[in-house]
Design an enzyme around this catalytic site. Sequence first.
Site, short mmCIF file in Angstrom:
data_model
loop_
_atom_site.label_atom_id
_atom_site.label_comp_id
_atom_site.label_asym_id
_atom_site.label_seq_id
_atom_site.Cartn_x
_atom_site.Cartn_y
_atom_site.Cartn_z
N GLU A 120 0.83 -1.21 0.00
CA GLU A 120 0.00 0.00 0.00
C GLU A 120 0.86 1.25 0.00
O GLU A 120 1.89 1.31 0.66
CB GLU A 120 -0.89 -0.04 1.25
N GLU A 124 -2.93 10.70 3.03
CA GLU A 124 -4.12 10.86 3.87
C GLU A 124 -4.13 12.25 4.50
O GLU A 124 -3.09 12.80 4.83
CB GLU A 124 -4.20 9.78 4.95
#
Length: 424
Positions: A120, A124
Amino acid sequence: MRSALTAAAVLLAAIPYAHGQTYTSCNPLDKTDCPTDPALGTTLTTDFTKGADKFWTLADATKMSYTGDGANFVINTATDAPTISSSKYIFFGKVSVTTKAAPGTGIISSFILESDDLDEIDWEWLGSTDSSVESNFFGKGNTTSYNRAVYHNVADPIGTWHTYTVDWTSSYIKWYIDSNLVRTLNYGDALALEGKNFPQTPMRVKMGNWVGCADQAAMTDPSTQGTCEWAGGAANFDQAPFTMFVKSVTIQDYGCAQTYTYGDQSGSFESIKSSGGCGPSASSSSSAVSSSTSSSIASSSSSSASSSVSSSASSSASSSSSSSASSSASSSSSAASSASSTAAQSSSGSSAASTTGSAATTLATTASGAGAGAVATASGTSSPSSSATPLAASAANGMKPQHKFGVLDFAVMALGLGLGYLVM
Ligand SMILES: *[C@@H]1O[C@H](CO)[C@@H](O)[C@H](O)[C@H]1NC(C)=O
């Protein structure tokens, strides 16, 4: 007490809430019969100001709306978690998003690349903090480290369009904000466990808006407390809607294939087989070449060449024209909350010891309150290029809908609480 907990957390290093994508419908490292991954094999730009695009798959219960500000990921209630993902995979590549993050304490905007075996790469944004963005990565779903997240200063990410880019190869990952390189992770870096935890398998793009902390009860519940602290506190839905806007996304697949297949269960990039080639006839989406605009696959039209990705100038131009009437309940919220941003502190590129603008400090402090907060202090053993901050407590990650705790997570959580109490 806080510092004691922090120390415990450092020992612990594993954070129940601080995991990446711990969900996959079929993990090729556990099973040999997972479906192959459809390859993008080209470059595709989606201009969400033109509306929906079938290239993007909506998660369950996701309702999207589209305005002059592009795709609207609207949160009105604690159970909203609008999320969409690309229907195809890239095997190394470059991905850019032009976005305005959602405002609101407790609200998290996410833009990630994610593979079937839980590699991943993340961006964010915390709705509680209008001055930074977090970059992060995970290898094979390994969340037992607390020092991968880095916070980067960015001016008013909630109220202002910025373009965030990940350039991902087998040798490095580079994160850019508005064309400025802000972080490099090399394959061989200690932080990537000399390649072992370096993201290296075919990825989809996912983006969404989710509630990191729903209410006061969540702040004291051990299973959500850590995420709450990271998210800056509980959401106040009286202030909803909380809307993340995505104007456009460009995805370039460095690979050339119709499908990507795991050749074995190593999860190594060398084990991935690319088949089918990517010539003109290869893709069903011939319009999905770099210059075309939006809706490539869905609608093969292709009008203007939307160069908006990575040029902030053009984005502001279009945003002014964007306040169109059609917008759903959401369009006004982001402007309202954009006030707080200030001169960015210089915390980002620095290593653990040096750091800290106020935002960073705040995050570190709040995160440490969590039983498993893992706000290390001098933990930075990472290589210079990767510049981990101690803030990785917030490795909290992934998208809410996929948020699942495994048995291990609970074990780790129990251990963490136990340690925390011991030290107290
Ligand atoms: C997970 O990461 C930790 C720390 O980064 C490392 O010590 C451990 O060996 C990794 N585990 C696996 C299975 O890769």
